[in-house]
Design a protein around this motif. Sequence first.
Motif, mmCIF file in Angstrom:
data_model
loop_
_atom_site.group_PDB
_atom_site.id
_atom_site.type_symbol
_atom_site.label_atom_id
_atom_site.label_comp_id
_atom_site.label_asym_id
_atom_site.label_seq_id
_atom_site.Cartn_x
_atom_site.Cartn_y
_atom_site.Cartn_z
ATOM 1 N N ARG A 1 -4.534 1.964 2.284
ATOM 2 C CA ARG A 1 -5.502 1.737 1.209
ATOM 3 C C ARG A 1 -4.779 1.411 -0.099
ATOM 4 O O ARG A 1 -3.886 2.147 -0.522
ATOM 5 C CB ARG A 1 -6.384 2.974 1.048
ATOM 6 C CG ARG A 1 -7.495 2.832 0.030
ATOM 7 C CD ARG A 1 -8.418 4.033 0.056
ATOM 8 N NE ARG A 1 -9.198 4.073 1.280
ATOM 9 C CZ ARG A 1 -9.193 5.085 2.128
ATOM 10 N NH1 ARG A 1 -8.427 6.128 1.910
ATOM 11 N NH2 ARG A 1 -9.935 5.047 3.213
ATOM 12 N N ILE A 2 -5.196 0.330 -0.726
ATOM 13 C CA ILE A 2 -4.645 -0.083 -2.020
ATOM 14 C C ILE A 2 -5.740 0.105 -3.066
ATOM 15 O O ILE A 2 -6.800 -0.530 -2.996
ATOM 16 C CB ILE A 2 -4.191 -1.553 -1.999
ATOM 17 C CG1 ILE A 2 -3.131 -1.762 -0.900
ATOM 18 C CG2 ILE A 2 -3.656 -1.968 -3.356
ATOM 19 C CD1 ILE A 2 -2.710 -3.213 -0.735
ATOM 20 N N ALA A 3 -5.495 0.993 -4.021
ATOM 21 C CA ALA A 3 -6.474 1.290 -5.060
ATOM 22 C C ALA A 3 -6.092 0.602 -6.354
ATOM 23 O O ALA A 3 -4.923 0.619 -6.757
ATOM 24 C CB ALA A 3 -6.573 2.799 -5.273
ATOM 25 N N ILE B 1 5.275 -4.747 0.581
ATOM 26 C CA ILE B 1 5.100 -3.288 0.478
ATOM 27 C C ILE B 1 4.298 -2.765 1.663
ATOM 28 O O ILE B 1 4.670 -1.765 2.293
ATOM 29 C CB ILE B 1 4.398 -2.920 -0.846
ATOM 30 C CG1 ILE B 1 5.283 -3.268 -2.041
ATOM 31 C CG2 ILE B 1 4.042 -1.436 -0.867
ATOM 32 C CD1 ILE B 1 4.591 -3.130 -3.381
ATOM 33 N N VAL B 2 3.220 -3.459 1.986
ATOM 34 C CA VAL B 2 2.372 -3.015 3.094
ATOM 35 C C VAL B 2 3.143 -3.050 4.409
ATOM 36 O O VAL B 2 3.102 -2.098 5.201
ATOM 37 C CB VAL B 2 1.114 -3.894 3.186
ATOM 38 C CG1 VAL B 2 0.351 -3.600 4.478
ATOM 39 C CG2 VAL B 2 0.214 -3.664 1.982
ATOM 40 N N ALA B 3 3.872 -4.135 4.638
ATOM 41 C CA ALA B 3 4.636 -4.254 5.885
ATOM 42 C C ALA B 3 5.676 -3.146 6.008
ATOM 43 O O ALA B 3 5.836 -2.532 7.074
ATOM 44 C CB ALA B 3 5.311 -5.617 5.957
ATOM 45 N N ALA B 4 6.380 -2.866 4.898
ATOM 46 C CA ALA B 4 7.421 -1.835 4.925
ATOM 47 C C ALA B 4 6.810 -0.445 5.135
ATOM 48 O O ALA B 4 7.321 0.364 5.923
ATOM 49 C CB ALA B 4 8.219 -1.881 3.632
ATOM 50 N N LYS B 5 5.716 -0.175 4.450
ATOM 51 C CA LYS B 5 5.094 1.143 4.551
ATOM 52 C C LYS B 5 4.438 1.356 5.914
ATOM 53 O O LYS B 5 4.521 2.433 6.493
ATOM 54 C CB LYS B 5 4.048 1.323 3.441
ATOM 55 C CG LYS B 5 4.645 1.420 2.041
ATOM 56 C CD LYS B 5 5.461 2.690 1.890
ATOM 57 C CE LYS B 5 6.015 2.837 0.487
ATOM 58 N NZ LYS B 5 6.824 4.069 0.328
ATOM 59 N N ASP C 1 -2.666 4.609 -0.460
ATOM 60 C CA ASP C 1 -1.263 4.481 -0.059
ATOM 61 C C ASP C 1 -0.463 3.720 -1.112
ATOM 62 O O ASP C 1 0.750 3.891 -1.220
ATOM 63 C CB ASP C 1 -1.176 3.745 1.281
ATOM 64 C CG ASP C 1 -1.868 4.520 2.381
ATOM 65 O OD1 ASP C 1 -1.250 5.448 2.928
ATOM 66 O OD2 ASP C 1 -3.035 4.210 2.691
ATOM 67 N N LEU C 2 -1.151 2.892 -1.856
ATOM 68 C CA LEU C 2 -0.519 2.126 -2.934
ATOM 69 C C LEU C 2 -1.509 2.040 -4.086
ATOM 70 O O LEU C 2 -2.690 1.762 -3.879
ATOM 71 C CB LEU C 2 -0.156 0.716 -2.461
ATOM 72 C CG LEU C 2 0.380 -0.248 -3.526
ATOM 73 C CD1 LEU C 2 1.722 0.235 -4.073
ATOM 74 C CD2 LEU C 2 0.517 -1.659 -2.943
ATOM 75 N N GLY D 1 -4.999 -4.370 8.526
ATOM 76 C CA GLY D 1 -5.221 -2.921 8.446
ATOM 77 C C GLY D 1 -5.179 -2.410 7.028
ATOM 78 O O GLY D 1 -4.897 -1.231 6.796
ATOM 79 N N VAL D 2 -5.468 -3.289 6.080
ATOM 80 C CA VAL D 2 -5.445 -2.936 4.660
ATOM 81 C C VAL D 2 -6.872 -2.785 4.152
ATOM 82 O O VAL D 2 -7.770 -3.521 4.550
ATOM 83 C CB VAL D 2 -4.691 -4.003 3.837
ATOM 84 C CG1 VAL D 2 -4.831 -3.732 2.344
ATOM 85 C CG2 VAL D 2 -3.221 -4.041 4.248
#
Length: 553
Positions: A46-48, A275-279, A168-169, A141-142
């Motif tokens: 989840r990106i807020a 960032i998403v791929a790494a996390k 998550d971010l 999946g974001v």
Amino acid sequence: MKNSENYQNLANNLRAIIGILELDRTSPLYRDGIAICQYLENPIFRIAVFGPFNYGKSTLLNAILGQRTLPIDLIPTTGAAIHVRYGRELQTRITLTNSREITENGTDILKQFAILDDNRRMRDDVAKVEVFCPHPFLQTGVELLDLPGTDDREAQDALVREQLLTADLVIQVLDARKLMTLGEREHLRDWLMDRGIKTVVFVANFLNLLEPDEQKQVYNRLLFVAESFRSELPNNISNLYRVDALPALRARLKGDTAAAQITGLGIFESALQSIVAAKQEKTAIQFPRVEAIAISIQQAGETKAQAISAEITAAEAKDKAKLEIKQKAQKLIQKGFSASVSDFQGWLYLPKLIERYQSELASALQNGTFAIWEEEIFKIAIAEYQEDIIKWVNQASEFFDCHQPPELTIPFPNPPEIILPPPPLQPNTSKESGNVTPLAIATGLGWMLAGVVGAAVVGGATYLFGKGSNESEVPKSSVSYLDLVVQAYREAAKDYLTHFTTEAFAVLQEYEQIAETIINCHVKEEALKITTQHHQLQLLQTLLHNLSEDLSM
């Protein structure tokens, strides 16, 4: 923590501890705890987007999505946390607090349920707002989370603070036209850093509205602020980006890729994907913020456990004191009851009873005053002993909250019947003469003397033998007869007292057995509460132990 089962166990333990803590549902710890549990149970990336109102958060998200998905205006509009997820077609689902769901194609329904009212207040009947959008980035999946603006209303701030825990971010949007405000710095510290949320990137908006020389100066200042915040990002990924949100959205709507690149949107999107791929490769859960809230709940649980333990100790001490008082009272009551019973038993002892009452009872029988004697003397004396015995049993019943005992009822024999011996024959009188006057007549209470010996006074008084006699002494035969009469009354009195004491002892013995169960009974209501507290403490200690193990994995 390595797998979804462990995450679910952690969420279950946290929810159970939160329940035992009985927190106010509006308290920060309660809201943070529930948010973390929901995050653990649904670990989507989840990106807020976070920042004060009118900073262009919704515009930035619309630019990323390439369409006017979210409502934007010149006044603060977002009145709910809008979850943007992948869907095959653009669709909106509103979940109300009564569990009713409203689903419509497109996003026009957001104007009704997800924007602030005329008083800039959020709707209180909306539980969740979800938008499903067919965007490739979401398909990985974001989830994008559009949050209400901060520094506007307390309720909105509480919602934002709660939802940040599930991210998550975090993208913190800055207004390039002003340096980071004190409120923004406090939010950065209190809402993010102190809660273990360190995966943060900053986006400077509105730089395009400044002069070129100012743009460089402001960006450098913002870069200094960003670098002072230690974001946990992959290597070679910056935590500060320039994105001119509104020009970027306009370029995307026109399909002008080159214009969009100038706004900084392309670089920022590339960083997000990295960032998403790494996390996602490392873990689906950002554990530091989970740990931070879990530790706060753990500490609150330990404090609660100490409080319950102290309550149990105090309750046990109080219960022990009550028990000691009861034991002392029980001994005193038992002693008093035994003494009262013993006194009555001593009074009922037949030789003493005969010695005390035989003569006056015999006299009452002779004088026809038995009923008066029984009511006004004998029963009154017995009533005093009865009352003294019952008093102790009633005290036990009230003190130990036991059932009321039956009354101690001492039975009394029927009035005695006296059978007098036949009177002696008088001189010059033969059995055949037929002139013999009856010496005794039956009465309801005994026998009264009559006839020629009617004036005799039993017990040693003068006995008038006959009407014409000049003798000054009573004939020996008459004296002997008086003795027999007296003896008859005394035997009747003794028989009455013997029957009475036999029945009284039997009733008293039966009453003693009933009274003992009352005097020796115990009240256990206090123990029930202590047992409940023991169970609560044991459960809380078990949950805290499990939580410690979950956090150490």
